[in-house]
Motif scaffolding. Structure first.
Motif, PDB file in Angstrom:
ATOM      1  N   GLU A 132      47.361  39.631  43.715  1.00 12.80           N
ATOM      2  CA  GLU A 132      46.558  38.755  43.607  1.00 12.80           C
ATOM      3  C   GLU A 132      45.215  39.124  42.825  1.00 12.80           C
ATOM      4  N   GLU A 133      44.614  40.196  43.727  1.00 12.34           N
ATOM      5  CA  GLU A 133      43.453  41.096  43.573  1.00 12.34           C
ATOM      6  C   GLU A 133      43.325  41.551  42.119  1.00 12.34           C
ATOM      7  N   ALA A 134      44.400  42.317  41.656  1.00  8.59           N
ATOM      8  CA  ALA A 134      44.529  42.973  40.490  1.00  8.59           C
ATOM      9  C   ALA A 134      44.504  41.664  39.118  1.00  8.59           C
ATOM     10  N   LYS A 135      45.331  40.604  39.673  1.00  8.85           N
ATOM     11  CA  LYS A 135      44.997  39.679  38.480  1.00  8.85           C
ATOM     12  C   LYS A 135      43.717  38.964  38.526  1.00  8.85           C
ATOM     13  N   ILE A 136      43.062  38.674  39.400  1.00 15.70           N
ATOM     14  CA  ILE A 136      41.779  38.178  39.434  1.00 15.70           C
ATOM     15  C   ILE A 136      40.977  39.078  38.975  1.00 15.70           C
ATOM     16  N   LEU A 137      41.101  40.437  38.964  1.00 17.16           N
ATOM     17  CA  LEU A 137      39.923  41.469  38.407  1.00 17.16           C
ATOM     18  C   LEU A 137      40.227  41.402  36.972  1.00 17.16           C
ATOM     19  N   THR A 138      41.397  41.143  36.502  1.00 19.39           N
ATOM     20  CA  THR A 138      41.764  41.311  35.049  1.00 19.39           C
ATOM     21  C   THR A 138      41.100  40.099  34.594  1.00 19.39           C
ATOM     22  N   PHE A 139      41.335  38.858  35.198  1.00 16.41           N
ATOM     23  CA  PHE A 139      40.468  37.687  34.505  1.00 16.41           C
ATOM     24  C   PHE A 139      38.866  37.801  34.558  1.00 16.41           C
ATOM     25  N   LEU A 140      38.329  38.549  35.585  1.00 18.81           N
ATOM     26  CA  LEU A 140      37.005  38.735  35.668  1.00 18.81           C
ATOM     27  C   LEU A 140      36.337  39.704  34.704  1.00 18.81           C
ATOM     28  N   LYS A 141      37.361  40.736  34.457  1.00 18.66           N
ATOM     29  CA  LYS A 141      37.013  41.624  33.374  1.00 18.66           C
ATOM     30  C   LYS A 141      36.807  40.871  31.815  1.00 18.66           C
ATOM     31  N   GLN A 142      37.843  40.028  31.785  1.00 20.40           N
ATOM     32  CA  GLN A 142      37.721  39.442  30.480  1.00 20.40           C
ATOM     33  C   GLN A 142      36.656  38.457  30.338  1.00 20.40           C
ATOM     34  N   ALA A 143      36.145  37.914  31.346  1.00 21.29           N
ATOM     35  CA  ALA A 143      35.080  37.065  31.467  1.00 21.29           C
ATOM     36  C   ALA A 143      33.647  37.917  31.191  1.00 21.29           C
ATOM     37  N   ARG A 144      33.729  38.957  31.632  1.00 21.28           N
ATOM     38  CA  ARG A 144      32.399  39.925  31.685  1.00 21.28           C
ATOM     39  C   ARG A 144      32.526  40.415  30.210  1.00 21.28           C
ATOM     40  N   GLU A 145      33.516  40.777  29.495  1.00 18.33           N
ATOM     41  CA  GLU A 145      33.328  41.027  28.085  1.00 18.33           C
ATOM     42  C   GLU A 145      33.172  39.932  27.054  1.00 18.33           C
ATOM     43  N   GLN A 146      33.538  38.972  27.591  1.00 19.24           N
ATOM     44  CA  GLN A 146      33.304  37.611  26.556  1.00 19.24           C
ATOM     45  C   GLN A 146      31.652  37.116  26.836  1.00 19.24           C
TER      46      GLN A 146
ATOM     47  N   SER B 154      21.690  33.595  27.938  1.00 24.31           N
ATOM     48  CA  SER B 154      21.173  33.315  29.100  1.00 24.31           C
ATOM     49  C   SER B 154      22.041  33.431  30.227  1.00 24.31           C
ATOM     50  N   MET B 155      21.485  33.543  31.440  1.00 25.08           N
ATOM     51  CA  MET B 155      22.422  33.679  32.615  1.00 25.08           C
ATOM     52  C   MET B 155      23.209  32.417  32.696  1.00 25.08           C
ATOM     53  N   LYS B 156      22.745  31.348  32.341  1.00 22.66           N
ATOM     54  CA  LYS B 156      23.587  29.959  32.770  1.00 22.66           C
ATOM     55  C   LYS B 156      24.777  29.966  31.816  1.00 22.66           C
ATOM     56  N   GLN B 157      24.628  30.618  30.575  1.00 23.15           N
ATOM     57  CA  GLN B 157      25.869  30.797  29.791  1.00 23.15           C
ATOM     58  C   GLN B 157      26.501  31.783  30.336  1.00 23.15           C
ATOM     59  N   ILE B 158      26.104  32.810  30.550  1.00 21.31           N
ATOM     60  CA  ILE B 158      26.939  33.740  31.322  1.00 21.31           C
ATOM     61  C   ILE B 158      27.919  33.248  32.454  1.00 21.31           C
ATOM     62  N   SER B 159      27.057  32.661  33.327  1.00 14.98           N
ATOM     63  CA  SER B 159      27.624  32.123  34.627  1.00 14.98           C
ATOM     64  C   SER B 159      28.718  31.124  33.957  1.00 14.98           C
ATOM     65  N   ALA B 160      28.543  30.291  33.122  1.00 14.00           N
ATOM     66  CA  ALA B 160      29.503  29.225  32.601  1.00 14.00           C
ATOM     67  C   ALA B 160      30.715  29.789  32.155  1.00 14.00           C
ATOM     68  N   ILE B 161      30.418  31.074  31.269  1.00 16.92           N
ATOM     69  CA  ILE B 161      31.587  31.834  30.904  1.00 16.92           C
ATOM     70  C   ILE B 161      32.406  32.403  32.087  1.00 16.92           C
ATOM     71  N   PHE B 162      31.829  32.965  33.080  1.00 17.37           N
ATOM     72  CA  PHE B 162      32.519  33.212  34.308  1.00 17.37           C
ATOM     73  C   PHE B 162      33.401  32.089  35.083  1.00 17.37           C
ATOM     74  N   GLU B 163      32.733  30.886  34.905  1.00 12.32           N
ATOM     75  CA  GLU B 163      33.370  29.784  35.595  1.00 12.32           C
ATOM     76  C   GLU B 163      34.549  29.365  34.865  1.00 12.32           C
ATOM     77  N   ILE B 164      35.150  29.827  33.727  1.00 16.48           N
ATOM     78  CA  ILE B 164      36.164  29.436  32.929  1.00 16.48           C
ATOM     79  C   ILE B 164      37.541  30.508  33.499  1.00 16.48           C
ATOM     80  N   TYR B 165      36.796  31.769  33.909  1.00 13.08           N
ATOM     81  CA  TYR B 165      37.982  32.496  34.570  1.00 13.08           C
ATOM     82  C   TYR B 165      37.907  32.590  36.092  1.00 13.08           C
ATOM     83  N   LYS B 166      36.974  31.963  36.570  1.00  7.20           N
ATOM     84  CA  LYS B 166      37.271  31.889  37.999  1.00  7.20           C
ATOM     85  C   LYS B 166      38.184  30.470  38.367  1.00  7.20           C
ATOM     86  N   THR B 167      38.160  29.562  37.420  1.00 11.96           N
ATOM     87  CA  THR B 167      39.005  28.335  37.538  1.00 11.96           C
ATOM     88  C   THR B 167      40.454  28.917  37.274  1.00 11.96           C
ATOM     89  N   LYS B 168      40.527  29.877  36.320  1.00  9.96           N
ATOM     90  CA  LYS B 168      42.033  30.740  36.019  1.00  9.96           C
ATOM     91  C   LYS B 168      42.352  31.309  37.414  1.00  9.96           C
TER      92      LYS B 168
END
Length: 222
Positions: free
Chosen positions: A155-169, A175-189
């Motif tokens: 689970e940790e490995a898969k979540i880390l993969t999601f978060l790395k996808q979020a980071r690169e996107q 803005s940080m609000k936009q960056i946080s919103a992108i991370f929310e997409i992958y946190k939901t996943k």
């Protein structure tokens, strides 16, 4: 009539060409505040090769300037009113700005990644991407481990993969609000992944917040 149709098409074509050309420029005079930020980020790498250090600073400065200029030229008001097709809610100003900024040519992002990968190790590239996103991966993963105390290695490995996808996107947003919103997409996943594994993210999060409140209340009584 034909001239009226062609005029906006020509303007859009010129804009796309100018952005692509701009993102690939090697000798570029970035604004001072962006140059300073690029230098600060690269300093953390402790590079001893002066040529690589300069190249990486330039790649970052060009990318940050491209992101800023596209953002400023494409405000939220350029996106028509509508609804989020997932939630059905009316598009917010943040939604609209993300839509507008997401239309930036892919070459802008590709130029950044090509430049970083050409001059840096994978670990160093990750350090720079973390600078763009103020270390959100480490912060978010720490939160998941605190909430899901028996998080498995898979689970940790898969979540880390999601978060790395979020980071690169997320690096392509201003803005940080936009960056946080992108991370929310992958946190939901990530949270859906936990639900699919037989867990209840809502129950886990509720138990965690209750624990924090109880600990604060206990400290206040001391």
């Amino acid at each position: 009539m034909m001239r009226k149709i062609l005029k906006p098409f020509i303007l859009i074509s010129l804009l796309m060409i100018s952005v692509n050309t701009f993102s690939q420029t090697k000798d570029f005079a970035a604004p001072e505040e962006i140059t300073t930020k690029a230098k600060e980020w690269v300093t953390a790498l402790n590079l001893t090769d002066a040529a690589k250090k300069s190249a990486v600073e330039n790649v970052i400065a060009v990318h940050l300037t491209s992101i800023r200029d596209w953002h400023n030229a494409h405000p939220a008001s350029t996106v028509p009113d509508g609804i989020n097709p997932v939630t059905g809610n009316k598009l917010s100003d943040l939604d609209k700005q993300i839509i507008a900024d997401s239309a930036i040519p892919a070459s802008v992002h590709q130029s950044l990644m090509d430049g970083l990968n050409k001059n840096l190790s994978p670990e160093q590239v990750e350090t720079i991407l973390d600078k763009y996103t103020i270390g959100k991966i480490a912060f978010t993963m720490k939160g998941y481990k605190a909430i899901v105390t028996d998080l498995t290695a898979d689970e940790e490995a898969k979540i880390l993969t999601f978060l790395k996808q979020a980071r690169e996107q997320a690096v392509d947003y201003k803005s940080m609000k936009q960056i946080s919103a992108i991370f929310e997409i992958y946190k939901t996943k990530s949270e859906q992944l936990l639900n699919n594994n037989g867990r209840s993210w809502r129950a886990l999060y509720s138990a965690y917040t209750k624990k924090i409140k109880d600990e604060k209340a206990a400290k206040a009584k001391q």
